[in-house]
Design a protein around this motif. Structure first.
Motif, PDB file in Angstrom:
ATOM      1  N   VAL A 168       0.840  -1.198   0.000  1.00  0.00           N
ATOM      2  CA  VAL A 168       0.000   0.000   0.000  1.00  0.00           C
ATOM      3  C   VAL A 168       0.877   1.252   0.000  1.00  0.00           C
ATOM      4  N   SER A 169       0.281   2.364  -0.429  1.00  0.00           N
ATOM      5  CA  SER A 169       0.947   3.667  -0.399  1.00  0.00           C
ATOM      6  C   SER A 169      -0.109   4.728  -0.094  1.00  0.00           C
ATOM      7  N   PRO A 170      -0.493   4.864   1.181  1.00  0.00           N
ATOM      8  CA  PRO A 170      -1.617   5.734   1.539  1.00  0.00           C
ATOM      9  C   PRO A 170      -1.370   7.220   1.337  1.00  0.00           C
ATOM     10  N   ASN A 171      -0.107   7.638   1.250  1.00  0.00           N
ATOM     11  CA  ASN A 171       0.208   9.062   1.096  1.00  0.00           C
ATOM     12  C   ASN A 171       0.718   9.361  -0.305  1.00  0.00           C
ATOM     13  N   PHE A 172      -0.171   9.841  -1.185  1.00  0.00           N
ATOM     14  CA  PHE A 172       0.189  10.391  -2.493  1.00  0.00           C
ATOM     15  C   PHE A 172       0.929   9.394  -3.368  1.00  0.00           C
ATOM     16  N   GLY A 173       0.462   8.164  -3.357  1.00  0.00           N
ATOM     17  CA  GLY A 173       1.191   7.085  -4.014  1.00  0.00           C
ATOM     18  C   GLY A 173       1.212   7.176  -5.527  1.00  0.00           C
ATOM     19  N   ASN A 174       2.117   6.432  -6.107  1.00  0.00           N
ATOM     20  CA  ASN A 174       2.302   6.283  -7.545  1.00  0.00           C
ATOM     21  C   ASN A 174       1.311   5.224  -8.048  1.00  0.00           C
ATOM     22  N   PRO A 175       0.418   5.526  -9.022  1.00  0.00           N
ATOM     23  CA  PRO A 175       0.427   6.712  -9.888  1.00  0.00           C
ATOM     24  C   PRO A 175      -0.666   7.747  -9.590  1.00  0.00           C
ATOM     25  N   THR A 176      -1.506   7.548  -8.594  1.00  0.00           N
ATOM     26  CA  THR A 176      -2.707   8.393  -8.476  1.00  0.00           C
ATOM     27  C   THR A 176      -2.523   9.653  -7.635  1.00  0.00           C
ATOM     28  N   GLY A 177      -1.562   9.649  -6.687  1.00  0.00           N
ATOM     29  CA  GLY A 177      -1.396  10.794  -5.798  1.00  0.00           C
ATOM     30  C   GLY A 177      -2.471  10.914  -4.739  1.00  0.00           C
ATOM     31  N   ARG A 178      -3.237   9.842  -4.524  1.00  0.00           N
ATOM     32  CA  ARG A 178      -4.311   9.883  -3.534  1.00  0.00           C
ATOM     33  C   ARG A 178      -3.777   9.895  -2.113  1.00  0.00           C
ATOM     34  N   TRP A 180      -5.254   8.524   1.476  1.00  0.00           N
ATOM     35  CA  TRP A 180      -6.336   7.767   2.103  1.00  0.00           C
ATOM     36  C   TRP A 180      -6.929   8.543   3.279  1.00  0.00           C
ATOM     37  N   THR A 181      -8.215   8.365   3.496  1.00  0.00           N
ATOM     38  CA  THR A 181      -8.834   8.930   4.687  1.00  0.00           C
ATOM     39  C   THR A 181      -8.377   8.152   5.918  1.00  0.00           C
ATOM     40  N   LEU A 182      -8.533   8.766   7.078  1.00  0.00           N
ATOM     41  CA  LEU A 182      -8.157   8.095   8.326  1.00  0.00           C
ATOM     42  C   LEU A 182      -9.008   6.847   8.531  1.00  0.00           C
ATOM     43  N   GLU A 183     -10.281   6.923   8.166  1.00  0.00           N
ATOM     44  CA  GLU A 183     -11.175   5.771   8.334  1.00  0.00           C
ATOM     45  C   GLU A 183     -10.702   4.579   7.514  1.00  0.00           C
ATOM     46  N   ARG A 184     -10.270   4.843   6.274  1.00  0.00           N
ATOM     47  CA  ARG A 184      -9.786   3.746   5.428  1.00  0.00           C
ATOM     48  C   ARG A 184      -8.476   3.172   5.973  1.00  0.00           C
ATOM     49  N   ARG A 185      -7.618   4.018   6.466  1.00  0.00           N
ATOM     50  CA  ARG A 185      -6.353   3.535   7.033  1.00  0.00           C
ATOM     51  C   ARG A 185      -6.622   2.576   8.191  1.00  0.00           C
TER      52      ARG A 185
END
Length: 408
Positions: A168-178, A180-185
């Motif tokens: 996973v890459s919850p902080n601004f990951g490659n390729p989307t830059g998304r 994640w919300t705290l709830e999803r984390r």
């Protein structure tokens, strides 16, 4: 001679988006494809001073070193994480590597057997997919939306496939830059803890956050899965990161932080790979970070301000007529814009036309293990200067217009 490569090599996905050698020599070549920071923003003068100070101190920095890496640099990470994230990690539980890509490679080597199921975000970083394919993993994507990974889908896949690992890459990951919300984390972590599933969390882009909110404030509102897990007394997350996106890539310094047993085995694997990451480069980086002429927070603020400007320019260019119908999810950080092409145009075909014009990007299909993403492309906005960005986007739009005209 005729080379007989291992059978697993045939499973490696294509990665290069470079033109032929003649096109590479063209001074006007523009790349929106690669994972590159902006050279003009490198702290070049301070790095030069740091290198000079390291060499003036004697030959020790040129000797072999500890496989775990510089203790002083690991202590710097310990202090930075405590300051930014209120995250406490014993320096003994940190392994310095030759970048986050090597960390991923070492982890897959020691943890994934041929045929093991590995879950990964949809879409996913091409470099990570390359490593997994080479190891013979069975890669399955977990559906994501603008809030992050979908817990219901993750739970179903865990039940159906008993995976060995989750990337996973919850902080601004490659390729989307998304982000994640705290709830999803929390939801994803809870599932992994319940099912004893190891999580590899790549935070290589975590400091590249845009907008008025400071990085430290963001990190405290949206803690890493690693931090959330440690607060619960767990050892289910390996935390991965790098200085390549924030300082310079050529130093090749990344890290892994996690359970002592996991770090011990990773260290043994690293010893077989390259003995240890460059002692000299670690010494230069440490000298830079400790220099009174370099301030980490100011440097990160400068990077984010400039990259935000380039992202906004790219978004404005996407409003031009030839891009009509292109859909994007505006990132709040990172290095990439993930775009859905109009009229279901094929990204690979568009790339071939764009290469002729002197510009490249990454076709979206290369961010999937199963052939999805044909009508998506990934655009890097951090490396090209503003004039290059303008020209490159215009050249791609010309290729789009040509394909549309051929479709009738």
């Amino acid at each position: 001679m005729k080379f007989s490569f291992a059978s697993r090599v045939s499973k490696m996905p294509p990665f290069s988006v470079r033109p032929d050698r003649r096109a590479q020599r063209r001074e006007s070549w523009i790349s929106l494809a690669e994972e590159l920071p902006a050279e003009e923003l490198f702290p070049l003068a301070q790095l030069g001073e740091a290198a000079g100070a390291v060499f003036s101190a004697g030959p020790l920095a040129l000797q072999y070193g500890d496989v775990a890496g510089s203790l002083a640099l690991r202590q710097w990470l310990h202090s930075r994480w405590q300051k930014d994230q209120k995250l406490v990690v014993d320096p003994a539980d940190i392994l310095l590597t030759s970048g986050s890509q090597q960390t991923i490679d070492l982890l897959v080597r020691i943890y994934v057997n041929h045929g093991d199921v590995v879950l990964i975000e949809s879409p996913a970083p091409p470099g990570c997919l390359q490593v997994l394919h080479l190891q013979g993993a069975h890669v399955i994507h977990v559906e994501c939306d603008e809030d992050g990974m979908q817990p219901e889908e993750l739970e179903r896949l865990i039940a159906d496939h008993q995976p060995k690992l989750l990337f996973v890459s919850p902080n601004f990951g490659n390729p989307t830059g998304r982000a994640w919300t705290l709830e999803r984390r929390k939801a994803v972590l809870e599932l992994c803890r319940r099912h004893e599933l190891l999580v590899a969390e790549d935070d290589a882009y975590g400091d590249l956050h845009f907008g008025s909110e400071q990085v430290r404030s963001f990190r405290r509102r949206y803690p890493s899965l690693f931090q959330l897990d440690r607060e619960l007394g767990g050892n289910h997350v390996l935390y991965i990161g790098s200085f390549s996106k924030t300082i310079v890539p050529a130093l090749r310094i990344g890290w892994a932080a996690g359970d002592p047993q996991l770090i011990e085995v990773l260290s043994a694997a690293k010893q077989t790979a390259d003995w240890q990451s460059s002692t000299m480069n670690q010494a230069i980086l440490l000298r830079l970070l400790q220099s009174p002429r370099f301030d980490w927070d100011s440097h990160i603020t400068m990077l984010n301000r400039e990259y935000d400007i380039r992202l906004k320019l790219m978004l404005e260019l996407l409003k031009r007529p030839n891009w009509r119908g292109t859909e994007v999810e505006v990132p709040v950080g990172g290095m990439f814009l993930w775009a859905h092409l109009p009229d279901e145009l094929d990204g690979e075909q568009l790339l071939q036309r764009a290469l002729v014009k002197g510009v490249s990007f990454l076709p979206g299909r290369r961010c999937y293990a199963d052939g999805q993403g044909g009508s998506y492309i990934r655009l890097n906005f951090t490396h090209p200067g503003r004039e290059e960005l303008l020209l490159g986007m215009n050249l791609i739009s010309e290729a789009i217009a040509e394909m549309r005209n051929e479709q009738g």
